[in-house]
Design an enzyme around this catalytic site. Sequence first.
Site, mmCIF file in Angstrom:
data_model
loop_
_atom_site.group_PDB
_atom_site.id
_atom_site.type_symbol
_atom_site.label_atom_id
_atom_site.label_comp_id
_atom_site.label_asym_id
_atom_site.label_seq_id
_atom_site.Cartn_x
_atom_site.Cartn_y
_atom_site.Cartn_z
ATOM 1 N N ILE A 69 -7.816 -6.262 19.860
ATOM 2 C CA ILE A 69 -8.080 -6.575 18.436
ATOM 3 C C ILE A 69 -7.540 -8.536 18.015
ATOM 4 O O ILE A 69 -5.904 -8.356 18.264
ATOM 5 C CB ILE A 69 -8.677 -6.395 17.301
ATOM 6 N N ALA B 87 1.995 7.787 15.578
ATOM 7 C CA ALA B 87 1.664 9.120 15.322
ATOM 8 C C ALA B 87 0.585 8.780 14.265
ATOM 9 O O ALA B 87 0.187 9.422 13.771
ATOM 10 C CB ALA B 87 3.157 9.787 15.428
ATOM 11 N N ALA B 88 1.073 8.008 13.735
ATOM 12 C CA ALA B 88 0.712 7.363 12.026
ATOM 13 C C ALA B 88 -1.033 7.160 12.760
ATOM 14 O O ALA B 88 -1.792 8.317 11.784
ATOM 15 C CB ALA B 88 1.192 6.053 11.379
ATOM 16 N N TYR C 1 3.865 3.998 15.814
ATOM 17 C CA TYR C 1 2.394 3.705 15.083
ATOM 18 C C TYR C 1 1.218 5.205 15.506
ATOM 19 O O TYR C 1 0.808 4.880 14.990
ATOM 20 C CB TYR C 1 2.533 2.013 15.844
ATOM 21 N N ASN D 173 -7.178 -0.491 5.389
ATOM 22 C CA ASN D 173 -7.030 -1.549 6.367
ATOM 23 C C ASN D 173 -5.695 -1.594 6.654
ATOM 24 O O ASN D 173 -5.062 -1.783 8.277
ATOM 25 C CB ASN D 173 -7.665 -2.425 6.420
ATOM 26 N N VAL E 65 1.157 -1.528 0.022
ATOM 27 C CA VAL E 65 -0.131 0.133 -0.063
ATOM 28 C C VAL E 65 0.595 1.626 -0.309
ATOM 29 O O VAL E 65 0.227 2.409 0.031
ATOM 30 C CB VAL E 65 -0.885 0.187 1.253
HETATM 31 N N1 LIG Z 1 -5.138 -6.348 16.586
HETATM 32 C C1 LIG Z 1 -4.764 -5.116 16.747
HETATM 33 O O1 LIG Z 1 -5.247 -5.594 18.256
HETATM 34 C C2 LIG Z 1 -5.742 -3.486 16.196
HETATM 35 C C3 LIG Z 1 -5.789 -3.140 16.826
HETATM 36 C C4 LIG Z 1 -6.329 -1.411 16.507
HETATM 37 C C5 LIG Z 1 -5.988 -1.210 15.102
HETATM 38 N N2 LIG Z 1 -5.294 -2.091 14.442
HETATM 39 C C6 LIG Z 1 -4.887 -1.793 13.346
HETATM 40 O O2 LIG Z 1 -6.098 -3.076 12.846
HETATM 41 C C7 LIG Z 1 -5.228 -2.991 10.730
HETATM 42 C C8 LIG Z 1 -5.221 -4.886 10.486
HETATM 43 O O3 LIG Z 1 -4.506 -4.902 12.027
HETATM 44 P P1 LIG Z 1 -4.756 -6.544 11.688
HETATM 45 O O4 LIG Z 1 -4.700 -6.401 13.690
HETATM 46 O O5 LIG Z 1 -5.709 -6.744 11.122
HETATM 47 O O6 LIG Z 1 -3.458 -7.090 11.943
HETATM 48 P P2 LIG Z 1 -2.531 -8.248 11.221
HETATM 49 O O7 LIG Z 1 -1.430 -8.222 10.574
HETATM 50 O O8 LIG Z 1 -3.179 -9.503 11.042
HETATM 51 O O9 LIG Z 1 -3.258 -7.652 9.381
HETATM 52 C C9 LIG Z 1 -2.523 -7.065 9.034
HETATM 53 C C10 LIG Z 1 -2.873 -7.534 7.486
HETATM 54 O O10 LIG Z 1 -1.641 -6.177 6.671
HETATM 55 C C11 LIG Z 1 -1.269 -6.547 5.400
HETATM 56 N N3 LIG Z 1 -0.253 -5.338 4.966
HETATM 57 C C12 LIG Z 1 0.635 -4.982 5.975
HETATM 58 N N4 LIG Z 1 1.708 -3.964 5.721
HETATM 59 C C13 LIG Z 1 1.548 -4.061 4.362
HETATM 60 C C14 LIG Z 1 1.229 -3.680 2.938
HETATM 61 N N5 LIG Z 1 2.743 -2.586 3.421
HETATM 62 N N6 LIG Z 1 0.387 -3.066 2.002
HETATM 63 C C15 LIG Z 1 -0.629 -4.348 1.456
HETATM 64 N N7 LIG Z 1 -0.472 -4.944 3.310
HETATM 65 C C16 LIG Z 1 0.154 -4.828 4.357
HETATM 66 C C17 LIG Z 1 -0.841 -7.842 6.291
HETATM 67 O O11 LIG Z 1 -0.194 -8.915 5.215
HETATM 68 C C18 LIG Z 1 -2.126 -8.415 6.771
HETATM 69 O O12 LIG Z 1 -1.950 -9.254 5.546
HETATM 70 C C19 LIG Z 1 -3.482 -2.805 11.331
HETATM 71 O O13 LIG Z 1 -4.433 -0.938 10.424
HETATM 72 C C20 LIG Z 1 -3.613 -2.023 12.356
HETATM 73 O O14 LIG Z 1 -2.549 -1.285 12.947
HETATM 74 C C21 LIG Z 1 -5.486 -3.360 14.889
#
Ligand SMILES: NC(=O)c1ccc[n+]([C@@H]2O[C@H](COP(=O)([O-])OP(=O)(O)OC[C@H]3O[C@@H](n4cnc5c(N)ncnc54)[C@H](O)[C@@H]3O)[C@@H](O)[C@H]2O)c1
Length: 253
Positions: free
Chosen positions: A193, A163-164, A161, A92, A66
Site C-alpha cells: 500500500i 512475527a508481530a 515485523y 492500526n 500505543v
Molecule cells: N503500507 C503497507 O504497504 C502496509 C502493508 C501491510 C501492513 N501495513 C500496516 O498498516 C499499518 C499502517 O501502516 P501505514 O502504511 O499507514 O504506515 P504509516 O507510517 O503511514 O502510518 C503509521 C502510523 O502509525 C503511527 N505510529 C507508529 N508507531 C506508533 C506508536 N508507537 N504509537 C502510536 N502511533 C504510532 C505513525 O506515527 C503513523 O501515523 C501498520 O500497522 C503497517 O504495519 C502497511
Amino acid sequence: MKTQGSSSSVAIVTGGARGIGLGCAKSLVSKDFNIVLVDVLDNELNQATSALCATGMHAESFVADVSDFQKAQNVVERILERYESIDVLVNNAGTPMPKGLLDISEGEWDRTIDVHLKGCFNWSRAVVPSMLKSGTGRIVNISSISAYSGGVTRAVSKFAYAAAKAGILGMTRSLAKELGPSVTVNAVCPGAIKTELTGEMLERRSAEFTEGISLRRLGTPEDIGEVVAFLATVEPNFITGQAITVDGFQWIT
Ligand SMILES: NC(=O)c1ccc[n+]([C@@H]2O[C@H](COP(=O)([O-])OP(=O)(O)OC[C@H]3O[C@@H](n4cnc5c(N)ncnc54)[C@H](O)[C@@H]3O)[C@@H](O)[C@H]2O)c1
C-alpha cells in the site's frame, strides 16, 4: 440502543494521523462514525482531525504511544466521559523494521513487538470492557501479508515485523473466541500500500511490484479503509476470527 454507524457511534483508530489509519478513519466517517485518532505525530494528528471534522462528524485526537499500557487506559477513560461506549476499535499503528536477524538489536526487536503486538493488546484491553458492557463492539486489527509470506524481501518488513503481524492473527482468532458473541474481532492483511511507511521503497520498485500484482496497481489507504469499514458495519454480521487479505493478489514477496 445505538446501531453501528449511527451518528452517536464512535470508532478509535490507532496510528490514525496518516496513511492506512487515516484511510480507515475517512471510510468510517463516511459511515457516520465519530472518530478518535491516536498517534505519536502531533502535527499530523491536528491536520487529520481538522479534515475529518470538516465532514460534519465529531473527530478528536490523542497523542499516545500505543505501546504504553497505562496511556491506553487513561485515553479510553477520557473518551468514555464523552461517549456511552466505544463501538469500533481499529488497531492500526505500526512501524517498519527492515533489519534481519543478525542486524537487529534486542531493543529493536522489543520495540517492534511492543508497537505492533502489545499495542493491539493494550488498546483491546482498554476498550473491550466498555464493549462487553454495552453488549456490542467490533475490533479490526491491521496485520499484513508479511504474516504469511515472511516479510517483503529487501523492504520494510523482515522477520520481526512478520512475527508481530503473525502474532496479531493469533490474537485475532483467540479474541474472537473469547469475546463472542458480543464483540467481533477480525484482521485485515494489506499487501503493498502506498503510504509514508512504504513510500521510498515502493516508488523505487513500483514497476516491479505492479508486475507482480494481479490488479496491476499498488494499494491505497482507501482500499484498506473500505474493507475495515465493511467489517465495522456489515449487518447482519456473521464474520469473526477472520483475516481478510487486501492486496490485489500480490505474488511478489
Ligand atoms: N503500507 C503497507 O504497504 C502496509 C502493508 C501491510 C501492513 N501495513 C500496516 O498498516 C499499518 C499502517 O501502516 P501505514 O502504511 O499507514 O504506515 P504509516 O507510517 O503511514 O502510518 C503509521 C502510523 O502509525 C503511527 N505510529 C507508529 N508507531 C506508533 C506508536 N508507537 N504509537 C502510536 N502511533 C504510532 C505513525 O506515527 C503513523 O501515523 C501498520 O500497522 C503497517 O504495519 C502497511
